[in-house]
Design a protein around this motif. Sequence first.
Motif, PDB file in Angstrom:
ATOM      1  N   GLU A   1      40.551  33.191  33.657  1.00 41.94           N
ATOM      2  CA  GLU A   1      40.670  34.594  33.283  1.00 41.94           C
ATOM      3  C   GLU A   1      41.708  35.314  34.135  1.00 41.94           C
ATOM      4  OE1 GLU A   1      36.911  36.485  33.440  1.00 41.94           O
ATOM      5  OE2 GLU A   1      36.137  35.509  31.633  1.00 41.94           O
ATOM      6  N   ARG A   2      41.709  35.038  35.435  1.00 39.16           N
ATOM      7  CA  ARG A   2      42.659  35.699  36.323  1.00 39.16           C
ATOM      8  C   ARG A   2      44.093  35.263  36.025  1.00 39.16           C
ATOM      9  NH1 ARG A   2      41.631  40.230  38.620  1.00 39.16           N
ATOM     10  NH2 ARG A   2      42.792  39.785  40.536  1.00 39.16           N
ATOM     11  N   ASP A   3      44.293  34.000  35.697  1.00 42.17           N
ATOM     12  CA  ASP A   3      45.640  33.539  35.351  1.00 42.17           C
ATOM     13  C   ASP A   3      46.153  34.269  34.109  1.00 42.17           C
ATOM     14  OD1 ASP A   3      45.588  31.835  37.478  1.00 42.17           O
ATOM     15  OD2 ASP A   3      45.066  30.056  36.301  1.00 42.17           O
ATOM     16  N   ALA A   4      45.280  34.432  33.104  1.00 40.40           N
ATOM     17  CA  ALA A   4      45.688  35.144  31.895  1.00 40.40           C
ATOM     18  C   ALA A   4      45.968  36.613  32.191  1.00 40.40           C
ATOM     19  CB  ALA A   4      44.600  35.016  30.830  1.00 40.40           C
ATOM     20  N   GLU A   5      45.157  37.224  33.061  1.00 35.81           N
ATOM     21  CA  GLU A   5      45.368  38.627  33.399  1.00 35.81           C
ATOM     22  C   GLU A   5      46.667  38.817  34.177  1.00 35.81           C
ATOM     23  OE1 GLU A   5      42.884  42.316  35.506  1.00 35.81           O
ATOM     24  OE2 GLU A   5      42.243  40.226  35.770  1.00 35.81           O
ATOM     25  N   TRP A   6      46.936  37.933  35.136  1.00 34.15           N
ATOM     26  CA  TRP A   6      48.183  38.021  35.903  1.00 34.15           C
ATOM     27  C   TRP A   6      49.403  37.863  34.976  1.00 34.15           C
ATOM     28  CZ3 TRP A   6      49.609  37.982  41.316  1.00 34.15           C
ATOM     29  CH2 TRP A   6      48.556  38.304  42.161  1.00 34.15           C
ATOM     30  N   GLY A   7      49.348  36.903  34.072  1.00 32.83           N
ATOM     31  CA  GLY A   7      50.464  36.699  33.159  1.00 32.83           C
ATOM     32  C   GLY A   7      50.672  37.880  32.229  1.00 32.83           C
TER      33      GLY A   7
ATOM     34  N   GLU B   1      35.886  43.588  50.034  1.00 31.54           N
ATOM     35  CA  GLU B   1      35.791  43.310  48.607  1.00 31.54           C
ATOM     36  C   GLU B   1      35.762  41.809  48.366  1.00 31.54           C
ATOM     37  OE1 GLU B   1      38.232  46.897  46.469  1.00 31.54           O
ATOM     38  OE2 GLU B   1      39.404  45.303  47.406  1.00 31.54           O
ATOM     39  N   ALA B   2      35.273  41.457  47.199  1.00 30.30           N
ATOM     40  CA  ALA B   2      35.322  40.056  46.772  1.00 30.30           C
ATOM     41  C   ALA B   2      36.736  39.731  46.297  1.00 30.30           C
ATOM     42  CB  ALA B   2      34.322  39.805  45.654  1.00 30.30           C
ATOM     43  N   ASP B   3      37.240  38.608  46.726  1.00 35.11           N
ATOM     44  CA  ASP B   3      38.577  38.160  46.312  1.00 35.11           C
ATOM     45  C   ASP B   3      38.427  37.363  45.015  1.00 35.11           C
ATOM     46  OD1 ASP B   3      41.168  37.431  46.078  1.00 35.11           O
ATOM     47  OD2 ASP B   3      41.321  36.405  48.013  1.00 35.11           O
ATOM     48  N   ARG B   4      38.572  38.055  43.896  1.00 39.46           N
ATOM     49  CA  ARG B   4      38.365  37.410  42.600  1.00 39.46           C
ATOM     50  C   ARG B   4      39.406  36.336  42.314  1.00 39.46           C
ATOM     51  NH1 ARG B   4      35.378  40.831  38.781  1.00 39.46           N
ATOM     52  NH2 ARG B   4      34.460  42.572  39.932  1.00 39.46           N
ATOM     53  N   ASP B   5      40.570  36.432  42.954  1.00 37.69           N
ATOM     54  CA  ASP B   5      41.620  35.447  42.697  1.00 37.69           C
ATOM     55  C   ASP B   5      41.262  34.063  43.225  1.00 37.69           C
ATOM     56  OD1 ASP B   5      43.165  37.401  41.518  1.00 37.69           O
ATOM     57  OD2 ASP B   5      44.120  37.966  43.411  1.00 37.69           O
ATOM     58  N   ARG B   6      40.316  33.995  44.145  1.00 38.44           N
ATOM     59  CA  ARG B   6      39.950  32.702  44.727  1.00 38.44           C
ATOM     60  C   ARG B   6      38.570  32.223  44.279  1.00 38.44           C
ATOM     61  NH1 ARG B   6      40.462  32.681  50.940  1.00 38.44           N
ATOM     62  NH2 ARG B   6      39.671  34.813  50.806  1.00 38.44           N
TER      63      ARG B   6
ATOM     64  N   LEU C   1      55.578  48.894  33.338  1.00 37.17           N
ATOM     65  CA  LEU C   1      54.811  49.220  34.533  1.00 37.17           C
ATOM     66  C   LEU C   1      55.659  49.000  35.778  1.00 37.17           C
ATOM     67  CD1 LEU C   1      51.374  47.532  33.690  1.00 37.17           C
ATOM     68  CD2 LEU C   1      51.936  49.964  33.534  1.00 37.17           C
ATOM     69  N   THR C   2      55.469  49.850  36.772  1.00 36.08           N
ATOM     70  CA  THR C   2      56.134  49.665  38.055  1.00 36.08           C
ATOM     71  C   THR C   2      55.403  48.592  38.854  1.00 36.08           C
ATOM     72  OG1 THR C   2      54.794  51.352  39.169  1.00 36.08           O
ATOM     73  CG2 THR C   2      56.803  52.102  38.027  1.00 36.08           C
ATOM     74  N   PRO C   3      56.036  48.024  39.870  1.00 30.93           N
ATOM     75  CA  PRO C   3      55.351  47.003  40.689  1.00 30.93           C
ATOM     76  C   PRO C   3      54.050  47.511  41.306  1.00 30.93           C
ATOM     77  CG  PRO C   3      57.702  46.929  41.096  1.00 30.93           C
ATOM     78  CD  PRO C   3      57.471  48.112  40.222  1.00 30.93           C
ATOM     79  N   ASP C   4      54.040  48.762  41.779  1.00 29.99           N
ATOM     80  CA  ASP C   4      52.810  49.290  42.369  1.00 29.99           C
ATOM     81  C   ASP C   4      51.717  49.481  41.322  1.00 29.99           C
ATOM     82  OD1 ASP C   4      53.545  49.257  44.959  1.00 29.99           O
ATOM     83  OD2 ASP C   4      54.094  51.374  45.102  1.00 29.99           O
ATOM     84  N   GLU C   5      52.096  49.866  40.106  1.00 26.81           N
ATOM     85  CA  GLU C   5      51.092  49.997  39.041  1.00 26.81           C
ATOM     86  C   GLU C   5      50.504  48.635  38.682  1.00 26.81           C
ATOM     87  OE1 GLU C   5      52.732  53.930  36.625  1.00 26.81           O
ATOM     88  OE2 GLU C   5      53.460  51.922  36.087  1.00 26.81           O
ATOM     89  N   LYS C   6      51.350  47.619  38.660  1.00 26.83           N
ATOM     90  CA  LYS C   6      50.847  46.276  38.384  1.00 26.83           C
ATOM     91  C   LYS C   6      49.903  45.813  39.491  1.00 26.83           C
ATOM     92  CE  LYS C   6      54.957  44.810  35.798  1.00 26.83           C
ATOM     93  NZ  LYS C   6      56.077  43.837  35.726  1.00 26.83           N
ATOM     94  N   ARG C   7      50.249  46.064  40.734  1.00 21.52           N
ATOM     95  CA  ARG C   7      49.394  45.652  41.854  1.00 21.52           C
ATOM     96  C   ARG C   7      48.068  46.409  41.815  1.00 21.52           C
ATOM     97  NH1 ARG C   7      51.790  42.870  45.986  1.00 21.52           N
ATOM     98  NH2 ARG C   7      50.302  43.748  47.481  1.00 21.52           N
ATOM     99  N   ARG C   8      48.111  47.681  41.446  1.00 22.82           N
ATOM    100  CA  ARG C   8      46.878  48.460  41.372  1.00 22.82           C
ATOM    101  C   ARG C   8      45.967  47.906  40.292  1.00 22.82           C
ATOM    102  NH1 ARG C   8      48.890  52.959  39.934  1.00 22.82           N
ATOM    103  NH2 ARG C   8      49.702  53.444  42.025  1.00 22.82           N
ATOM    104  N   MET C   9      46.515  47.508  39.162  1.00 21.25           N
ATOM    105  CA  MET C   9      45.706  46.950  38.077  1.00 21.25           C
ATOM    106  C   MET C   9      45.103  45.619  38.474  1.00 21.25           C
ATOM    107  SD  MET C   9      48.011  47.828  34.716  1.00 21.25           S
ATOM    108  CE  MET C   9      46.758  47.119  33.636  1.00 21.25           C
ATOM    109  N   LEU C  10      45.745  44.889  39.373  1.00 21.92           N
ATOM    110  CA  LEU C  10      45.233  43.599  39.838  1.00 21.92           C
ATOM    111  C   LEU C  10      44.341  43.744  41.058  1.00 21.92           C
ATOM    112  CD1 LEU C  10      48.475  41.453  39.441  1.00 21.92           C
ATOM    113  CD2 LEU C  10      46.403  41.338  38.022  1.00 21.92           C
TER     114      LEU C  10
END
Length: 383
Positions: free
Chosen positions: A352-358, A340-345, A366-375
């Motif tokens: 956009e990614r900083d706003a989405e992470w925040g 996959e493409a690493d959108r974070d880099r 949300l649980t930690p795994d749900e947050k990781r899945r969304m990211l």
Amino acid sequence: MFGFGKKDGGPAEAKASATGRVVAWGTAGRSVWSPRDTGTLVRSGFSGNPVGFRAVKLIAEAAAAVPLVCGDGRARFDVHPVLDLIGRPNGAQGRAEWFEALFGQLLLSGDAYVEAVGNGGLPAELHVLRSDRMSVVPGTDGWPVAYDYAVGGRTHRFKVADLSPVCHVRSFHPQDDHYGLSPMQAAASAVDVHNAASRWSKGLLDNAARPSGAIVHQGEAELSPDQFDRLSMELEANHQGARNAGRPMLLEGGLDWKPMGFSPSDMEFQKTKEAAAREIATAFGVPPMMLGIPGDATYANYVEANRAFYRLTVLPLVGKVVEALSHWLGLHAGETLRIEADRDRVPALQAERDAEWGRIAKADFLTPDEKRRMLGLPPLEGA
């Protein structure tokens, strides 16, 4: 195409027009378009057109520079043979050069072919094959059974079995079952218009950057054939071309020069050229602002145009190609792979990614795994 309705053993069909040797000199009122084969499109739309060249290079280089990550859907690998293979596909090309060739072939022809070299298992080398030399051999059911690669008067056949030595990535084509439709084909008419406008501008510069005129004979007697031929030769030898720009014309015998001004259609040539350039950029999905085309104010600034370029053009193209490579290389390796493409880099999408992470990090429901899945991240081990 699928072999239906063919009669075996019959004579080879020959098609020839009875008027094939007749040349039509008059083209007034008819548009003349270049052929739509891959070779002609590459020469006229990429090698001979600055807008098409820059659009393809911009997309291919940007897509080749997108960072990639490899995993199996449950975890991401920091070290994996596939990452080493992608990092150095073969002895003559590095990662960036290899991916640029792959994306360039897909943009120019609508098809990209990757050859696997090795004795089994994960390939030892990967090579991008030229799309204009490759042809699909369909079977009786319509599915490809082989690929023929023709070069130097010889043809090499890659047979498609359970494990194909060739990975074929193609763009969507609504009217073809085996070959893709390239952006260059969609932009072919605009490329012809842009090239014709460039040739017209070049012809105007060769004519001292001024419109043509007419020599008017004011005498009662008409010019004799010898006088007309001599006048034509003198004009061609002494008053045409850039080297004769500004050279005074000496007329005699009742001759007068009447310059012709630019017509409204002549004045529209520059606007027509700019409109054709925007159509080429639109076909490839490149904001005209990024190609330096004037008159486009779709985006507020260059940063916004660059962000839209990555989000709407580069990342979908990268996703399409790496998905096909993931499945194909996974079959060779005998395991499930997910590249996959690493959108974070990707620098253009960092804001956009900083706003989405925040925003996701602040979602307490949300649980930690749900947050990781969304990211787009795999779940934590042992969660």
